[in-house]
Design an enzyme around this catalytic site. Structure first.
Site, PDB file in Angstrom:
ATOM      1  N   GLU A 114      69.121-121.932  23.431  1.00  0.00           N
ATOM      2  CA  GLU A 114      69.961-122.341  22.319  1.00  0.00           C
ATOM      3  C   GLU A 114      71.101-121.366  22.092  1.00  0.00           C
ATOM      4  O   GLU A 114      70.979-120.181  22.343  1.00  0.00           O
ATOM      5  CB  GLU A 114      69.126-122.421  21.048  1.00  0.00           C
ATOM      6  CG  GLU A 114      69.938-122.989  19.930  1.00  0.00           C
ATOM      7  CD  GLU A 114      69.045-123.589  18.888  1.00  0.00           C
ATOM      8  OE1 GLU A 114      68.981-122.999  17.802  1.00  0.00           O
ATOM      9  OE2 GLU A 114      68.424-124.615  19.155  1.00  0.00           O
ATOM     10  N   CYS A 159      76.301-116.778  19.048  1.00  0.00           N
ATOM     11  CA  CYS A 159      75.108-116.033  19.449  1.00  0.00           C
ATOM     12  C   CYS A 159      74.622-116.604  20.788  1.00  0.00           C
ATOM     13  O   CYS A 159      74.288-117.775  20.895  1.00  0.00           O
ATOM     14  CB  CYS A 159      74.039-116.191  18.376  1.00  0.00           C
ATOM     15  SG  CYS A 159      72.516-115.332  18.789  1.00  0.00           S
ATOM     16  N   CYS A 211      61.664-114.093  27.343  1.00  0.00           N
ATOM     17  CA  CYS A 211      62.086-112.683  27.382  1.00  0.00           C
ATOM     18  C   CYS A 211      61.116-111.906  28.240  1.00  0.00           C
ATOM     19  O   CYS A 211      59.916-112.167  28.241  1.00  0.00           O
ATOM     20  CB  CYS A 211      62.109-112.087  25.966  1.00  0.00           C
ATOM     21  SG  CYS A 211      62.702-110.380  25.962  1.00  0.00           S
ATOM     22  N   CYS A 264      57.810-107.998  22.254  1.00  0.00           N
ATOM     23  CA  CYS A 264      57.782-107.416  20.907  1.00  0.00           C
ATOM     24  C   CYS A 264      56.844-108.256  20.041  1.00  0.00           C
ATOM     25  O   CYS A 264      56.887-109.488  20.079  1.00  0.00           O
ATOM     26  CB  CYS A 264      59.186-107.363  20.320  1.00  0.00           C
ATOM     27  SG  CYS A 264      60.296-106.406  21.360  1.00  0.00           S
ATOM     28  N   CYS A 274      58.152-110.974  17.537  1.00  0.00           N
ATOM     29  CA  CYS A 274      59.193-111.886  18.023  1.00  0.00           C
ATOM     30  C   CYS A 274      58.580-113.062  18.753  1.00  0.00           C
ATOM     31  O   CYS A 274      57.763-112.871  19.657  1.00  0.00           O
ATOM     32  CB  CYS A 274      60.133-111.122  18.956  1.00  0.00           C
ATOM     33  SG  CYS A 274      61.324-112.197  19.778  1.00  0.00           S
ATOM     34  N   GLU A 288      66.187-110.264  26.731  1.00  0.00           N
ATOM     35  CA  GLU A 288      66.627-108.868  26.660  1.00  0.00           C
ATOM     36  C   GLU A 288      67.791-108.711  27.637  1.00  0.00           C
ATOM     37  O   GLU A 288      67.593-108.700  28.864  1.00  0.00           O
ATOM     38  CB  GLU A 288      65.446-107.950  27.026  1.00  0.00           C
ATOM     39  CG  GLU A 288      65.827-106.496  27.242  1.00  0.00           C
ATOM     40  CD  GLU A 288      66.725-105.907  26.157  1.00  0.00           C
ATOM     41  OE1 GLU A 288      66.322-105.866  24.983  1.00  0.00           O
ATOM     42  OE2 GLU A 288      67.861-105.476  26.489  1.00  0.00           O
ATOM     43  N   SER A 317      72.885-106.611  21.941  1.00  0.00           N
ATOM     44  CA  SER A 317      71.708-106.069  21.254  1.00  0.00           C
ATOM     45  C   SER A 317      70.594-105.822  22.254  1.00  0.00           C
ATOM     46  O   SER A 317      70.265-106.690  23.062  1.00  0.00           O
ATOM     47  CB  SER A 317      71.240-107.074  20.194  1.00  0.00           C
ATOM     48  OG  SER A 317      70.014-106.652  19.634  1.00  0.00           O
ATOM     49  N   SER A 356      67.744-102.581  18.533  1.00  0.00           N
ATOM     50  CA  SER A 356      66.642-103.124  17.725  1.00  0.00           C
ATOM     51  C   SER A 356      65.649-101.992  17.492  1.00  0.00           C
ATOM     52  O   SER A 356      64.725-101.797  18.274  1.00  0.00           O
ATOM     53  CB  SER A 356      65.971-104.267  18.481  1.00  0.00           C
ATOM     54  OG  SER A 356      66.866-105.343  18.578  1.00  0.00           O
ATOM     55  N   HIS A 360      63.739-100.978  14.347  1.00  0.00           N
ATOM     56  CA  HIS A 360      62.588-101.569  13.641  1.00  0.00           C
ATOM     57  C   HIS A 360      61.493-100.606  13.202  1.00  0.00           C
ATOM     58  O   HIS A 360      60.618-100.988  12.421  1.00  0.00           O
ATOM     59  CB  HIS A 360      61.932-102.694  14.448  1.00  0.00           C
ATOM     60  CG  HIS A 360      62.885-103.750  14.909  1.00  0.00           C
ATOM     61  ND1 HIS A 360      63.866-104.281  14.105  1.00  0.00           N
ATOM     62  CD2 HIS A 360      63.014-104.374  16.111  1.00  0.00           C
ATOM     63  CE1 HIS A 360      64.538-105.190  14.787  1.00  0.00           C
ATOM     64  NE2 HIS A 360      64.060-105.256  16.001  1.00  0.00           N
ATOM     65  N   ASN A 365      61.532-113.386   9.976  1.00  0.00           N
ATOM     66  CA  ASN A 365      61.363-114.827   9.958  1.00  0.00           C
ATOM     67  C   ASN A 365      60.006-115.169  10.559  1.00  0.00           C
ATOM     68  O   ASN A 365      59.797-114.988  11.753  1.00  0.00           O
ATOM     69  CB  ASN A 365      62.489-115.474  10.767  1.00  0.00           C
ATOM     70  CG  ASN A 365      62.411-116.972  10.680  1.00  0.00           C
ATOM     71  OD1 ASN A 365      62.239-117.533   9.599  1.00  0.00           O
ATOM     72  ND2 ASN A 365      62.521-117.618  11.804  1.00  0.00           N
ATOM     73  N   CYS A 393      65.025-129.058  11.695  1.00  0.00           N
ATOM     74  CA  CYS A 393      64.221-128.636  12.848  1.00  0.00           C
ATOM     75  C   CYS A 393      62.752-128.594  12.480  1.00  0.00           C
ATOM     76  O   CYS A 393      61.918-129.111  13.184  1.00  0.00           O
ATOM     77  CB  CYS A 393      64.598-127.212  13.259  1.00  0.00           C
ATOM     78  SG  CYS A 393      66.047-127.125  14.257  1.00  0.00           S
TER      79      CYS A 393
HETATM   80  N1  SAH Z   1      66.275-108.819  23.042  1.00  0.00           N
HETATM   81  C1  SAH Z   1      67.330-108.264  22.305  1.00  0.00           C
HETATM   82  C2  SAH Z   1      68.291-109.279  21.723  1.00  0.00           C
HETATM   83  C3  SAH Z   1      67.716-110.553  21.143  1.00  0.00           C
HETATM   84  S1  SAH Z   1      66.765-110.381  19.714  1.00  0.00           S
HETATM   85  C4  SAH Z   1      66.800-107.349  21.232  1.00  0.00           C
HETATM   86  O1  SAH Z   1      65.588-107.321  21.006  1.00  0.00           O
HETATM   87  O2  SAH Z   1      67.597-106.633  20.645  1.00  0.00           O
HETATM   88  C5  SAH Z   1      67.973-110.186  18.387  1.00  0.00           C
HETATM   89  C6  SAH Z   1      67.367-109.519  17.132  1.00  0.00           C
HETATM   90  O3  SAH Z   1      66.454-110.378  16.421  1.00  0.00           O
HETATM   91  C7  SAH Z   1      66.586-108.280  17.483  1.00  0.00           C
HETATM   92  O4  SAH Z   1      66.910-107.222  16.620  1.00  0.00           O
HETATM   93  C8  SAH Z   1      65.165-108.731  17.273  1.00  0.00           C
HETATM   94  O5  SAH Z   1      64.332-107.649  17.084  1.00  0.00           O
HETATM   95  C9  SAH Z   1      65.291-109.632  16.073  1.00  0.00           C
HETATM   96  N2  SAH Z   1      64.118-110.509  15.866  1.00  0.00           N
HETATM   97  C10 SAH Z   1      63.249-110.971  16.777  1.00  0.00           C
HETATM   98  N3  SAH Z   1      62.287-111.743  16.172  1.00  0.00           N
HETATM   99  C11 SAH Z   1      62.572-111.757  14.858  1.00  0.00           C
HETATM  100  C12 SAH Z   1      61.969-112.388  13.731  1.00  0.00           C
HETATM  101  N4  SAH Z   1      60.879-113.136  13.854  1.00  0.00           N
HETATM  102  N5  SAH Z   1      62.546-112.212  12.511  1.00  0.00           N
HETATM  103  C13 SAH Z   1      63.666-111.470  12.397  1.00  0.00           C
HETATM  104  N6  SAH Z   1      64.287-110.855  13.422  1.00  0.00           N
HETATM  105  C14 SAH Z   1      63.749-110.994  14.645  1.00  0.00           C
HETATM  106 FE1  SF4 Z   2      62.644-109.835  23.766  1.00  0.00          FE
HETATM  107 FE2  SF4 Z   2      64.302-108.987  21.850  1.00  0.00          FE
HETATM  108 FE3  SF4 Z   2      62.237-110.622  21.296  1.00  0.00          FE
HETATM  109 FE4  SF4 Z   2      61.760-108.109  21.957  1.00  0.00          FE
HETATM  110  S1  SF4 Z   2      62.883-108.819  20.127  1.00  0.00           S
HETATM  111  S2  SF4 Z   2      60.653-109.914  22.749  1.00  0.00           S
HETATM  112  S3  SF4 Z   2      63.336-107.725  23.469  1.00  0.00           S
HETATM  113  S4  SF4 Z   2      64.018-111.130  22.521  1.00  0.00           S
END
Ligand code: SAH
Ligand code: SF4
Length: 425
Positions: free
Chosen positions: A148, A161, A168, A172, A175, A227, A258, A280, A282, A357, A400
């Protein structure tokens, strides 16, 4: 944006996130020894007639050589193709009227200028648009892959975006993309193709009336699925095309990549791509970050921050963004905020707080509103802007969520949109 405005924005988010939450649950630690990376990467199988989208000038010249274009002509042909593909957005060789008919026929016999296929478009009341794109799948997988791409218009900019992988490579724990089993790296063409699809759908290409384009897509963030630094070459090649000022022409300062912290490729990003960086983060302690972002076991916080200090081109005018997802009872204490401020000292930094989220099956919850406010206030008083963004496109996100049969997939998409929306300052 002023801090007061930030606070208004945060109030709006609070109402929204509260309604998204289940009854409070205690934080349950994610699997401590979860693997860092997924090993099975699918291979990409190019179509019989490949698209020229995503090739560098040198690669284009090579392809022209392969269909018999004389060496002396190649440079000029590359210039023409570059203009038609990346300034005018031509979808067929027929449109390329400055190229002779016989040359156009030769090109069409061997190549296309195809981009990913749009299978769904949703437009929110506030102008946010989401496109679901279909990509060819790899080994033994029958179903096509989908990624998407989200466009968020604001008064002074329009941010796209973009995804770098299907799924990925990393895992994480907070995520949803990380839980996806399948991974395929997108090709440079599929990454550039997302920007082209956005320009197609928004009618944002240059023509006689608007020779420089109407410029609806002004910014690109590599914050969709995947990533980007685990698909470095394709992302680099794609972003160099997006930034090329004889083509799409979105300046490097308006492109943000990112990463979850692939240290060796952070420096390469500065040297070889030169775009803005977002990390990222966190968590401020290795023990917790190992759990949230397992890649931290390979590249711990100290190494990551050193790579940020060394990031070529960072300055007060080109700050590094630190993304911090707000997880209730996990990383949202004032002690965390204090340590965060302390550890970023000396790095030209912005901090972006992202309300978590939730998705089905997650062990995490979004922080309470007053805690996000306290956290934000602490870092604001320490001299950092700390915006928390209002989610955009609520109506289409809601739509959605109503499609229950595809809950898991839609929830991934919904999260992509929310994340993108949280990151558009
Ligand atoms: N993989 C890369 C880029 C895509 S994720 C990265 O991790 O940076 C983009 C951002 O969304 C990252 O900061 C990620 O940690 C965050 N993210 C992932 N899942 C999320 C969620 N459930 N709620 C809020 N942010 C989230
Ligand atoms: Fe991949 Fe970014 Fe999600 Fe981590 S936060 S699993 S690096 S998309």
């Amino acid at each position: 944006m002023s801090h007061e405005q930030d606070r208004d924005t945060m109030t709006a988010i609070s109402a929204e996130t509260d309604s998204a939450l289940d009854a409070p649950r205690a934080h349950v630690a994610a699997e401590p020894n979860a693997p860092l990376e997924k090993i099975a990467l699918e291979t990409y199988r190019p179509p019989a007639k490949p698209s020229l989208v995503g090739l560098s000038r040198a690669e284009l010249a090579e392809q022209l050589g392969a269909i018999g274009v004389a060496p002396a002509q190649r440079k000029m042909r590359v210039q023409q193709l570059w203009h038609w593909i990346y300034v005018r957005g031509a979808k067929h060789f027929d449109e390329m009227t400055s190229i002779s008919k016989s040359m156009r026929d030769d090109l069409a016999a061997s190549f296309t200028v195809a981009r990913p296929e749009v299978v769904a478009e949703q437009v929110s009341n506030d102008g946010t648009r989401k496109w679901l794109l279909r990509l060819p799948s790899g080994d033994k997988i029958e179903k096509a892959h989908e990624v998407e791409c989200v466009y968020i218009p604001e008064t002074d900019r329009g941010t796209l975006c973009v995804s770098s992988q299907v799924g990925c490579t990393l895992n994480c724990s907070f995520c949803h993309t990380g839980t996806q089993r399948l991974v395929r790296n997108l090709t440079a063409g599929e990454i550039v193709g997302q920007v082209m699809v956005a320009r197609d759908r928004l009618n944002d290409w240059a023509d006689r009336a608007t020779p420089t384009g109407s410029r609806l897509v002004t910014n690109v963030v590599m914050m969709g699925m995947g990533e980007p630094l685990y698909n470095f070459e394709a992302v680099r090649d794609a972003l160099l095309i997006v930034a090329d000022n004889e083509g799409i022409g979105i300046s490097r300062r308006r492109i943000t990549l990112s990463t979850s912290g692939v240290v060796p490729n952070i420096i390469r990003t500065g040297d070889e791509i030169g775009v803005m960086l977002a990390i990222s983060l966190h968590a401020v302690r290795d023990e917790l970050r190992n759990e949230l972002v397992p890649l931290n076991r390979k590249y711990p916080i100290a190494e990551l921050l050193q790579a940020c200090r060394d990031y070529p081109g960072s300055s007060n005018a080109r700050r590094i963004t630190f993304e911090y997802v707000m997880l209730k009872g996990v990383n949202d204490s004032l002690d965390d905020a204090k340590l965060l401020v302390k550890m970023l000292k000396g790095i030209p930094a912005k901090i972006n707080l992202i309300p978590f989220n939730p998705w089905p099956g997650t062990v995490y919850q979004c922080s309470d509103w007053d805690q996000i406010e306290k956290f934000s206030e602490y870092i604001f008083n320490a001299g950092y802007s700390s915006p928390v963004r209002t989610p955009r496109g609520r109506d289409i996100l809601a739509a959605c969520g109503q499609l229950k049969s595809e809950t898991e997939k839609l929830s991934v998409r919904e999260r992509q949109a929310l994340r993108a929306m949280a990151m558009t300052d």
